[in-house]
Design an enzyme around this catalytic site. Sequence first.
Site, PDB file in Angstrom:
ATOM      1  N   ASN A 196       7.804 -12.473 -31.563  1.00 17.78           N
ATOM      2  CA  ASN A 196       7.232 -11.132 -31.490  1.00 17.78           C
ATOM      3  C   ASN A 196       7.615 -10.431 -32.790  1.00 17.78           C
ATOM      4  OD1 ASN A 196       6.583  -8.501 -30.949  1.00 17.78           O
ATOM      5  ND2 ASN A 196       7.626  -8.402 -28.975  1.00 17.78           N
ATOM      6  N   ARG A 239       3.151 -13.082 -30.019  1.00 19.34           N
ATOM      7  CA  ARG A 239       2.628 -11.845 -29.450  1.00 19.34           C
ATOM      8  C   ARG A 239       1.814 -11.158 -30.543  1.00 19.34           C
ATOM      9  NH1 ARG A 239       5.134  -6.020 -29.116  1.00 19.34           N
ATOM     10  NH2 ARG A 239       3.514  -5.080 -27.852  1.00 19.34           N
ATOM     11  N   HIS A 251       0.199  -3.217 -23.482  1.00 23.83           N
ATOM     12  CA  HIS A 251       1.157  -3.756 -22.493  1.00 23.83           C
ATOM     13  C   HIS A 251       0.476  -4.753 -21.555  1.00 23.83           C
ATOM     14  CE1 HIS A 251       3.719   0.187 -22.699  1.00 23.83           C
ATOM     15  NE2 HIS A 251       4.218  -0.717 -23.525  1.00 23.83           N
ATOM     16  N   ARG A 266       6.117   9.957 -27.492  1.00 29.50           N
ATOM     17  CA  ARG A 266       4.664  10.163 -27.625  1.00 29.50           C
ATOM     18  C   ARG A 266       4.182  11.193 -26.619  1.00 29.50           C
ATOM     19  NH1 ARG A 266       3.704   4.055 -27.238  1.00 29.50           N
ATOM     20  NH2 ARG A 266       4.202   3.300 -29.329  1.00 29.50           N
ATOM     21  N   GLU A 276       8.005 -10.426 -20.722  1.00 26.82           N
ATOM     22  CA  GLU A 276       6.797 -10.688 -21.513  1.00 26.82           C
ATOM     23  C   GLU A 276       6.896 -12.019 -22.242  1.00 26.82           C
ATOM     24  OE1 GLU A 276       4.856  -7.173 -23.383  1.00 26.82           O
ATOM     25  OE2 GLU A 276       6.709  -6.201 -22.800  1.00 26.82           O
TER      26      GLU A 276
END
Length: 401
Positions: free
Chosen positions: A7, A90, A179, A240, A383
């Site tokens: 990743n 990823r 996601h 955010r 993940e």
Amino acid sequence: MIVLVLNCGSSSIKYQLLEMKDETLIAKGLVERIGMEGSVITHEKTGHIKIVKEVPMKDHKDGIKHVMDALLAPDGGLKSLKDIDAIGHRVVHAGEKYSNSILISDTVVAALEECIDLAPLHNPPNLDGIQACKELMPGVPMVGVFDTAFHQTMRPESYLYAIPYKYYEKYGIRKYGFHGTSHKYMAIEAAEMLNIDVNDLKLITCHLGNGASVSAIKHGRSVDTSMGFTPLEGLVMGTRCGDLDPSIVSLIGEKEGITEGEVTSILNKESGVLGISGISSDFRDLEAAMKEGNRRAELALNIFARKVRFYIGAYIAEMNGVDAIVFTGGIGENDTYMRELICKNMGNLGIKLDPYKNNVRSKMVILSTDDSPVKIMMIPSNEELVIARETNEIVKHSRLL
Ligand code: ADP
């Protein structure tokens, strides 16, 4: 099959080496500060102590070389590089090009390069990682697993913004969602835990970490998700802002005398629960401050919880019901208080959290009361395992062709 999962972020590489026969983790690690002063690799073979080594790394290729060195060291986990059968990458954005993971070829790389405009911060380091592996481990099959792919099943009613259609056609402006690997994992694991076919389930999956998103998953397919064209839309997050009236952007720019780019940066990095509380983006800090009587910390937590509830309600309406709500991510797995706050006062929707069962962290468990019509579940995210599984499947399949 031994799979290396990579990743690659802008200045970091997270990696895991897995034996897929029994899905065991051989080793994992993290490279940080690539291209900066003080680059460092932290490596851990399962069951052994962590090894931390500071070493200059100018780019991702350098970083991946050090990952290989760490894996091949006496306590690294790997005897020879030849033992790596496949690499799973990823990749953040595949636009509308791929709705599934795919074996990486030159054509796939070219397609991902075309998506750079959609993810200017994320796709370039992902592509750097792919290129570095191609040079350092030629011939080892590589698979791209995309954050956006799982959400490609959304219908235009869900993914189109109500702006002139030509912008979708010209620039690909639409909701993509992110996601995806995590939401897919939650759906598969929830179905297995409930012992019900995923095709018979309506699920709402909540990935609540620094970045946070909720998805509506009907019969195993994503039908809606809260993040949009970029990960800025949807829930209130650590830093955010989430959903916002777009006219606010130009007003802040005008009043503060800053560019739109600078406003966007504020909305990404200085907003969310950090912006509201003025204290921190970390929920542990906010809860500690709230206990000391800080009203804005409390307000930030309430606003976050309200927004998650808001999306849960919307997705129940969109799917005409829900069988289970699933939590994952740093907050979803660890924050007992936040889960309770989110599930509060939803009894009329059939959502009843058991406060005793809820007093748990990072475990695969059901948290709802026995008489709750809707199951509430916690499924710790993994993940890397999903990426490794998909890589394993695709490489095995390609060998059969
Ligand atoms: P990322 O999106 O960076 O992968 P994570 O899923 O690791 O984020 O979530 C990180 C966040 O999880 C932290 O910022 C913190 O707010 C929250 N968190 C982690 N542990 C706890 C805890 N014990 N209690 C409350 N919140 C926690």
